[in-house]
Enzyme design. Structure first.
Site, PDB file in Angstrom:
ATOM      1  N   TYR A 118      38.769  66.153  69.144  1.00  0.00           N
ATOM      2  CA  TYR A 118      40.059  65.464  69.290  1.00  0.00           C
ATOM      3  C   TYR A 118      40.117  64.255  68.356  1.00  0.00           C
ATOM      4  O   TYR A 118      41.057  64.089  67.570  1.00  0.00           O
ATOM      5  CB  TYR A 118      40.298  65.019  70.742  1.00  0.00           C
ATOM      6  N   LYS A 131      42.449  63.224  64.676  1.00  0.00           N
ATOM      7  CA  LYS A 131      43.222  62.023  64.323  1.00  0.00           C
ATOM      8  C   LYS A 131      42.770  61.490  62.962  1.00  0.00           C
ATOM      9  O   LYS A 131      43.583  61.083  62.127  1.00  0.00           O
ATOM     10  CB  LYS A 131      43.074  60.950  65.407  1.00  0.00           C
ATOM     11  N   TYR A 189      47.030  53.710  68.354  1.00  0.00           N
ATOM     12  CA  TYR A 189      47.253  53.154  69.694  1.00  0.00           C
ATOM     13  C   TYR A 189      45.938  52.796  70.341  1.00  0.00           C
ATOM     14  O   TYR A 189      44.979  53.549  70.256  1.00  0.00           O
ATOM     15  CB  TYR A 189      47.900  54.161  70.649  1.00  0.00           C
ATOM     16  N   ASN A 241      56.844  72.124  72.921  1.00  0.00           N
ATOM     17  CA  ASN A 241      56.540  73.495  73.373  1.00  0.00           C
ATOM     18  C   ASN A 241      56.269  73.546  74.877  1.00  0.00           C
ATOM     19  O   ASN A 241      55.853  74.575  75.401  1.00  0.00           O
ATOM     20  CB  ASN A 241      55.358  74.097  72.585  1.00  0.00           C
ATOM     21  N   SER A 269      45.100  56.969  66.789  1.00  0.00           N
ATOM     22  CA  SER A 269      44.416  56.387  67.955  1.00  0.00           C
ATOM     23  C   SER A 269      43.303  55.447  67.519  1.00  0.00           C
ATOM     24  O   SER A 269      42.673  55.646  66.467  1.00  0.00           O
ATOM     25  CB  SER A 269      43.817  57.538  68.775  1.00  0.00           C
TER      26      SER A 269
HETATM   27  C1  UD1 Z   1      40.539  58.093  76.179  1.00  0.00           C
HETATM   28  C2  UD1 Z   1      39.826  58.801  75.083  1.00  0.00           C
HETATM   29  C3  UD1 Z   1      40.450  58.416  73.770  1.00  0.00           C
HETATM   30  C4  UD1 Z   1      41.897  58.857  73.781  1.00  0.00           C
HETATM   31  C5  UD1 Z   1      42.609  58.268  74.980  1.00  0.00           C
HETATM   32  C6  UD1 Z   1      43.942  58.977  75.121  1.00  0.00           C
HETATM   33  C7  UD1 Z   1      37.510  59.165  75.855  1.00  0.00           C
HETATM   34  C8  UD1 Z   1      36.097  58.750  75.713  1.00  0.00           C
HETATM   35  N1  UD1 Z   1      38.410  58.465  75.101  1.00  0.00           N
HETATM   36  O1  UD1 Z   1      40.413  56.680  75.971  1.00  0.00           O
HETATM   37  O2  UD1 Z   1      39.791  59.043  72.697  1.00  0.00           O
HETATM   38  O3  UD1 Z   1      42.545  58.445  72.601  1.00  0.00           O
HETATM   39  O4  UD1 Z   1      41.881  58.499  76.186  1.00  0.00           O
HETATM   40  O5  UD1 Z   1      44.600  58.585  76.243  1.00  0.00           O
HETATM   41  O6  UD1 Z   1      37.825  60.044  76.605  1.00  0.00           O
HETATM   42  N2  UD1 Z   1      37.539  55.064  83.674  1.00  0.00           N
HETATM   43  C9  UD1 Z   1      36.934  54.998  84.911  1.00  0.00           C
HETATM   44  N3  UD1 Z   1      37.234  55.969  85.835  1.00  0.00           N
HETATM   45  C10 UD1 Z   1      38.103  56.990  85.587  1.00  0.00           C
HETATM   46  C11 UD1 Z   1      38.732  57.044  84.311  1.00  0.00           C
HETATM   47  C12 UD1 Z   1      38.416  56.068  83.375  1.00  0.00           C
HETATM   48  O7  UD1 Z   1      36.145  54.097  85.178  1.00  0.00           O
HETATM   49  O8  UD1 Z   1      38.307  57.837  86.447  1.00  0.00           O
HETATM   50  C13 UD1 Z   1      37.252  54.016  82.679  1.00  0.00           C
HETATM   51  C14 UD1 Z   1      36.619  54.551  81.415  1.00  0.00           C
HETATM   52  O9  UD1 Z   1      35.228  54.578  81.505  1.00  0.00           O
HETATM   53  C15 UD1 Z   1      37.124  53.532  80.379  1.00  0.00           C
HETATM   54  C16 UD1 Z   1      38.474  53.075  80.940  1.00  0.00           C
HETATM   55  O10 UD1 Z   1      38.473  53.437  82.305  1.00  0.00           O
HETATM   56  O11 UD1 Z   1      36.282  52.423  80.368  1.00  0.00           O
HETATM   57  C17 UD1 Z   1      39.651  53.731  80.247  1.00  0.00           C
HETATM   58  O12 UD1 Z   1      39.450  55.140  80.257  1.00  0.00           O
HETATM   59  P1  UD1 Z   1      40.570  56.162  79.772  1.00  0.00           P
HETATM   60  O13 UD1 Z   1      41.842  55.844  80.437  1.00  0.00           O
HETATM   61  O14 UD1 Z   1      40.006  57.528  79.945  1.00  0.00           O
HETATM   62  O15 UD1 Z   1      40.767  55.822  78.238  1.00  0.00           O
HETATM   63  P2  UD1 Z   1      39.689  55.783  77.047  1.00  0.00           P
HETATM   64  O16 UD1 Z   1      38.414  56.399  77.415  1.00  0.00           O
HETATM   65  O17 UD1 Z   1      39.630  54.399  76.537  1.00  0.00           O
END
Ligand code: UD1
Length: 340
Positions: free
Chosen positions: A151, A155, A179, A33, A126
């Site tokens: 969200y 799932k 994933y 979409n 997920s």
């Molecule tokens: C996130 C979602 C998860 C979802 C997935 C989809 C949350 C808590 N979890 O996973 O449910 O299925 O995305 O893509 O939102 N980080 C930083 N700085 C940033 C961004 C992230 O330090 O600006 C860190 C986070 O704290 C984490 C890691 O990087 O430790 C990965 O973060 P992210 O890419 O957002 O993925 P998830 O949180 O694991």
């Protein structure tokens, strides 16, 4: 060759999966979409594979349009269902939007699949369903924890809906793929991740910072009980992930499944900290990343990485690309879309 429907096929994981399906000779129909994607993705898919999939712009929330679609495409042999919203924070603020987008649409597609003679269904799930698992690496038998967000709940509920449907259906077979953290882009840089607005995920934030779109990356917390204090995740290359979908689909088409509803973790099996991810990016890009340590982000789990045994031995899939490969491809893609 079999005709396969890919919902959300212009999105990040969807588009990479369409490429792998076409590379294996499948005929692909995409429904999207365009709520979080663009028609230009079709051009990228065509450049890589030499084939343009059929694209139907359609919102799966419209039950009648879903019915009409399946009436016109009765020869569909499998569905890979990516179409869903995925921003955790947004789902907390607007839960009903998430239940409508992720649950209603799933139900409408399954209702149509029930009318077919055979229906093979791959669901985009997920590792969020595990929450903070008690034991690492995380196996498929780890308990599903109460969801932290609407969200995450969609799932979990989605998997339950499919499982219940498979129990009573004569024709429906399904695999839920859980994933871990998908990152990277196609090595050609013709397709990749295109977050709208400020990225919430780590890797797009890293590449956008390095390219000059964002001032500085905040590392959310360095006082976690991990080796360097930052959170640990299992970063999986999107191309490896895409290939897993094709393998899972083939498993159903070839009737190799052991039950009508199966679940597999998709990860590399290796956990990397946020600082390790940054180091990997700096190494492969030659750029120095501007980052600072910031407070913890609410809702983050300390560590999550997959036990890959079941995916390796039962599904017959193993990730091949490394964190460095993923960072290299994500950087190539970012530079390309910013004309750098
Ligand atoms: C996130 C979602 C998860 C979802 C997935 C989809 C949350 C808590 N979890 O996973 O449910 O299925 O995305 O893509 O939102 N980080 C930083 N700085 C940033 C961004 C992230 O330090 O600006 C860190 C986070 O704290 C984490 C890691 O990087 O430790 C990965 O973060 P992210 O890419 O957002 O993925 P998830 O949180 O694991």
């Amino acid at each position: 060759m079999h005709k396969i429907l890919v919902t959300g096929g212009l999105g990040f994981i969807g588009s990479h999966t369409v490429v792998e399906l076409q590379n294996e000779g499948y005929e692909v129909v995409i429904i999207d979409n365009l709520s979080n994607s663009s028609k230009d993705v079709l051009k990228g898919i065509t450049k890589i594979t030499g084939k343009t999939p059929l694209f139907v712009e359609l919102d799966l929330k419209d039950k009648h349009l879903v019915q009409d679609f399946f009436k016109t495409h009765q020869d569909i042999k499998g569905v890979i269902h990516f179409a869903a919203s995925k921003a955790v924070g947004e789902s907390v603020g607007n839960p009903l939007l998430y239940y409508e987008n992720n649950i209603n649409t799933l139900v409408y597609v399954l209702q149509e699949l029930n009318k077919l003679d055979t229906a093979n269904f791959i669901f985009s799930s997920s590792c969020t369903v595990y929450g903070q698992a008690d034991e690492l690496p995380i196996t498929e038998n780890a308990p599903v924890k109460p969801a932290e967000s609407p969200y995450g709940n969609t799932k979990q509920i989605g998997e339950e809906i499919i499982k219940d449907s498979c129990k009573v259906s004569q024709n429906l077979k399904a695999i839920a793929l859980r994933y871990f953290n998908p990152i990277g882009a196609h090595e050609s840089a013709h397709i990749g991740e295109l977050p709208i607005g400020v990225p919430l995920n780590l890797v797009p934030f890293i590449t956008q910072t390095a390219v000059g779109l964002r001032e500085q990356l905040s590392v959310f917390g360095d006082d976690y009980p991990t080796t360097d204090g930052t959170c640990v995740r299992d970063y999986i290359h999107v191309v490896d992930l895409a290939k897993a979908h094709v393998i899972a689909l083939k498993r159903l088409l070839d009737q190799k499944n052991e039950s009508n509803f199966e679940v597999f973790n998709l990860g590399t099996g290796t956990g990397s900290s946020v600082l390790e991810a940054i180091k990997s990016f700096e190494k492969v890009s030659g750029e120095q990343l501007n980052y600072k340590i910031a407070p913890r982000r609410e809702g983050d789990v300390v560590a999550a990485f997959a036990d890959t045994e079941k995916a390796n031995t039962v599904l017959g899939w193993k990730s091949e690309l490394t964190l460095d490969d993923a960072m290299r491809s994500a950087w190539k893609w970012e530079k390309k879309i910013r004309n750098k």
